[in-house]
Motif scaffolding. Sequence first.
Motif, PDB file in Angstrom:
ATOM      1  N   ARG A  43       0.848  -1.200   0.000  1.00  0.00           N
ATOM      2  CA  ARG A  43       0.000   0.000   0.000  1.00  0.00           C
ATOM      3  C   ARG A  43       0.877   1.242   0.000  1.00  0.00           C
ATOM      4  O   ARG A  43       1.926   1.249   0.628  1.00  0.00           O
ATOM      5  CB  ARG A  43      -0.872   0.041   1.276  1.00  0.00           C
ATOM      6  CG  ARG A  43      -1.860  -1.118   1.386  1.00  0.00           C
ATOM      7  CD  ARG A  43      -3.010  -0.927   0.408  1.00  0.00           C
ATOM      8  NE  ARG A  43      -3.976  -2.010   0.437  1.00  0.00           N
ATOM      9  CZ  ARG A  43      -3.988  -3.023  -0.425  1.00  0.00           C
ATOM     10  NH1 ARG A  43      -3.069  -3.119  -1.358  1.00  0.00           N
ATOM     11  NH2 ARG A  43      -4.916  -3.953  -0.360  1.00  0.00           N
ATOM     12  N   ASN A  98       3.695 -11.523  -3.885  1.00  0.00           N
ATOM     13  CA  ASN A  98       3.603 -11.414  -5.345  1.00  0.00           C
ATOM     14  C   ASN A  98       4.966 -11.091  -5.944  1.00  0.00           C
ATOM     15  O   ASN A  98       5.695 -10.253  -5.421  1.00  0.00           O
ATOM     16  CB  ASN A  98       2.617 -10.302  -5.721  1.00  0.00           C
ATOM     17  CG  ASN A  98       1.207 -10.636  -5.302  1.00  0.00           C
ATOM     18  OD1 ASN A  98       0.551 -11.473  -5.924  1.00  0.00           O
ATOM     19  ND2 ASN A  98       0.748 -10.030  -4.226  1.00  0.00           N
ATOM     20  N   GLU A 220     -16.534 -13.485  -1.395  1.00  0.00           N
ATOM     21  CA  GLU A 220     -17.185 -12.423  -0.618  1.00  0.00           C
ATOM     22  C   GLU A 220     -18.431 -12.903   0.123  1.00  0.00           C
ATOM     23  O   GLU A 220     -18.909 -12.221   1.026  1.00  0.00           O
ATOM     24  CB  GLU A 220     -17.559 -11.253  -1.538  1.00  0.00           C
ATOM     25  CG  GLU A 220     -16.331 -10.579  -2.144  1.00  0.00           C
ATOM     26  CD  GLU A 220     -16.656  -9.335  -2.964  1.00  0.00           C
ATOM     27  OE1 GLU A 220     -17.849  -8.984  -3.084  1.00  0.00           O
ATOM     28  OE2 GLU A 220     -15.703  -8.730  -3.482  1.00  0.00           O
ATOM     29  N   PHE A 239     -13.069 -10.993   0.973  1.00  0.00           N
ATOM     30  CA  PHE A 239     -13.610 -10.129   2.011  1.00  0.00           C
ATOM     31  C   PHE A 239     -14.452 -10.907   3.023  1.00  0.00           C
ATOM     32  O   PHE A 239     -14.612 -10.465   4.155  1.00  0.00           O
ATOM     33  CB  PHE A 239     -14.444  -8.999   1.374  1.00  0.00           C
ATOM     34  CG  PHE A 239     -13.649  -8.100   0.453  1.00  0.00           C
ATOM     35  CD1 PHE A 239     -12.255  -8.084   0.494  1.00  0.00           C
ATOM     36  CD2 PHE A 239     -14.291  -7.251  -0.453  1.00  0.00           C
ATOM     37  CE1 PHE A 239     -11.513  -7.248  -0.346  1.00  0.00           C
ATOM     38  CE2 PHE A 239     -13.566  -6.409  -1.294  1.00  0.00           C
ATOM     39  CZ  PHE A 239     -12.174  -6.411  -1.245  1.00  0.00           C
TER      40      PHE A 239
HETATM   41  P1  C2E Z   1      -3.450  -9.986  -6.496  1.00  0.00           P
HETATM   42  O1  C2E Z   1      -2.106 -10.513  -6.158  1.00  0.00           O
HETATM   43  O2  C2E Z   1      -4.316 -10.845  -7.340  1.00  0.00           O
HETATM   44  O3  C2E Z   1      -4.139  -9.648  -5.106  1.00  0.00           O
HETATM   45  C1  C2E Z   1      -5.505  -9.822  -4.851  1.00  0.00           C
HETATM   46  C2  C2E Z   1      -6.253  -8.515  -4.979  1.00  0.00           C
HETATM   47  O4  C2E Z   1      -7.641  -8.762  -4.772  1.00  0.00           O
HETATM   48  C3  C2E Z   1      -5.863  -7.493  -3.902  1.00  0.00           C
HETATM   49  O5  C2E Z   1      -5.998  -6.206  -4.491  1.00  0.00           O
HETATM   50  C4  C2E Z   1      -6.942  -7.704  -2.842  1.00  0.00           C
HETATM   51  O6  C2E Z   1      -7.132  -6.605  -1.980  1.00  0.00           O
HETATM   52  C5  C2E Z   1      -8.141  -7.957  -3.729  1.00  0.00           C
HETATM   53  N1  C2E Z   1      -9.177  -8.737  -3.045  1.00  0.00           N
HETATM   54  C6  C2E Z   1      -9.014  -9.644  -2.077  1.00  0.00           C
HETATM   55  N2  C2E Z   1     -10.183 -10.181  -1.701  1.00  0.00           N
HETATM   56  C7  C2E Z   1     -11.125  -9.593  -2.461  1.00  0.00           C
HETATM   57  C8  C2E Z   1     -12.567  -9.726  -2.532  1.00  0.00           C
HETATM   58  O7  C2E Z   1     -13.193 -10.504  -1.825  1.00  0.00           O
HETATM   59  N3  C2E Z   1     -13.199  -8.958  -3.465  1.00  0.00           N
HETATM   60  C9  C2E Z   1     -12.532  -8.088  -4.274  1.00  0.00           C
HETATM   61  N4  C2E Z   1     -13.240  -7.385  -5.144  1.00  0.00           N
HETATM   62  N5  C2E Z   1     -11.179  -7.932  -4.229  1.00  0.00           N
HETATM   63  C10 C2E Z   1     -10.488  -8.684  -3.329  1.00  0.00           C
HETATM   64  P2  C2E Z   1      -4.899  -5.074  -4.284  1.00  0.00           P
HETATM   65  O8  C2E Z   1      -4.352  -5.130  -2.897  1.00  0.00           O
HETATM   66  O9  C2E Z   1      -5.513  -3.816  -4.787  1.00  0.00           O
HETATM   67  O10 C2E Z   1      -3.740  -5.524  -5.255  1.00  0.00           O
HETATM   68  C11 C2E Z   1      -3.919  -5.548  -6.638  1.00  0.00           C
HETATM   69  C12 C2E Z   1      -2.766  -6.231  -7.322  1.00  0.00           C
HETATM   70  O11 C2E Z   1      -1.567  -5.451  -7.163  1.00  0.00           O
HETATM   71  C13 C2E Z   1      -2.433  -7.604  -6.733  1.00  0.00           C
HETATM   72  O12 C2E Z   1      -3.328  -8.548  -7.242  1.00  0.00           O
HETATM   73  C14 C2E Z   1      -1.013  -7.771  -7.227  1.00  0.00           C
HETATM   74  O13 C2E Z   1      -1.003  -8.186  -8.575  1.00  0.00           O
HETATM   75  C15 C2E Z   1      -0.483  -6.348  -7.172  1.00  0.00           C
HETATM   76  N6  C2E Z   1       0.325  -6.180  -5.942  1.00  0.00           N
HETATM   77  C16 C2E Z   1      -0.053  -5.762  -4.706  1.00  0.00           C
HETATM   78  N7  C2E Z   1       0.999  -5.744  -3.861  1.00  0.00           N
HETATM   79  C17 C2E Z   1       2.074  -6.171  -4.590  1.00  0.00           C
HETATM   80  C18 C2E Z   1       3.472  -6.366  -4.295  1.00  0.00           C
HETATM   81  O14 C2E Z   1       3.947  -6.179  -3.163  1.00  0.00           O
HETATM   82  N8  C2E Z   1       4.268  -6.792  -5.333  1.00  0.00           N
HETATM   83  C19 C2E Z   1       3.770  -7.031  -6.592  1.00  0.00           C
HETATM   84  N9  C2E Z   1       4.625  -7.445  -7.536  1.00  0.00           N
HETATM   85  N10 C2E Z   1       2.470  -6.860  -6.883  1.00  0.00           N
HETATM   86  C20 C2E Z   1       1.635  -6.447  -5.907  1.00  0.00           C
END
Ligand code: C2E
Length: 262
Positions: A43, A98, A220, A239
């Motif tokens: 974040r 990730n 969810e 969630f």
């Molecule tokens: P991801 O690895 O597929 O992570 C899952 C995303 O789905 C996360 O979004 C999470 O908050 C969201 N999510 C989890 N449960 C639910 C749910 O029940 N409903 C919905 N609608 N969404 C849910 P976030 O945190 O916004 O991250 C988005 C993407 O950003 C991640 O997808 C990942 O590809 C990338 N990311 C985040 N942190 C890192 C990191 O430290 N390094 C790298 N390389 N990529 C990251």
Amino acid sequence: MTYRLPMHQRLANALSYGEFRVNFQPIVRLSDGEIIGVEALCRWPQRDETFSPPETFIAQAETSGFIVQLGEWVLRTAAEQTRRWQQRFNLPLRLAVNLSSRQFLHSNLLKSIQDVLHDTGLRGDHLEFEITESIAMHNPEDSIGIMRQLKLLGISLSLDDFGTGYSSLSYLKRLPIDTLKIDKSFVRDIPEDANDLAIVSAITVMAHALDLAVLAEGVETAPQAEFLRECGCEFAQGFLFGRALPPDEFEDLLLAQRSRIP
Ligand code: C2E
Ligand code: MG
Ligand code: MG
């Protein structure tokens, strides 16, 4: 005239000023709802209290090359925190992180992971890296080589957002991965959408035939969890079980779990 720093510099400043955070989302075992792991999610809170979407700043970090430093910081921070929870709660909590394309292909990848494992005391077999299909399939022969080296450290591998990218099934069976993470777009309309029901159960059957575990993302609702459990999907995230939380709030989930288990 507005002067804007190049993105690489803005990200580097943010890291040196301690602006980034790591949140933790619970990963549960569907058979009993227990938290068995966490996914570390980065974040970047902004000064005006807006929220920079990870998809945007991670993509910017990837383009500018800064993801290598940022990713290493996420890994180290998450590994330190997970190790503290393992000790405090006497739990074999697993950490999923990730890995982006640039990180995956970086020549220093193995060395930096070994350093983090050594410095934090986290065991390789408590660590899992999530890569996407496009990373794994871009240059499959090279990718398989890198993945094998990670496996030698005891680390598990999962294919993130499975079903949204491009996968060659002939390579899928050769990739040394442990888990398929079904993308949340297939979970969202369960149980109403008959196509999604068919896709999710087919992915689960295929994964099990290939000796892979299955984790569903974006769970969810209770009916979604129920359908996935009936399909034989082992793990879930979403969630319903918990959002990506700051460490102190995640710890409350672990405390609540401990008070439920005798
Ligand atoms: P991801 O690895 O597929 O992570 C899952 C995303 O789905 C996360 O979004 C999470 O908050 C969201 N999510 C989890 N449960 C639910 C749910 O029940 N409903 C919905 N609608 N969404 C849910 P976030 O945190 O916004 O991250 C988005 C993407 O950003 C991640 O997808 C990942 O590809 C990338 N990311 C985040 N942190 C890192 C990191 O430290 N390094 C790298 N390389 N990529 C990251
Ligand atoms: Mg992920
Ligand atoms: Mg995902």
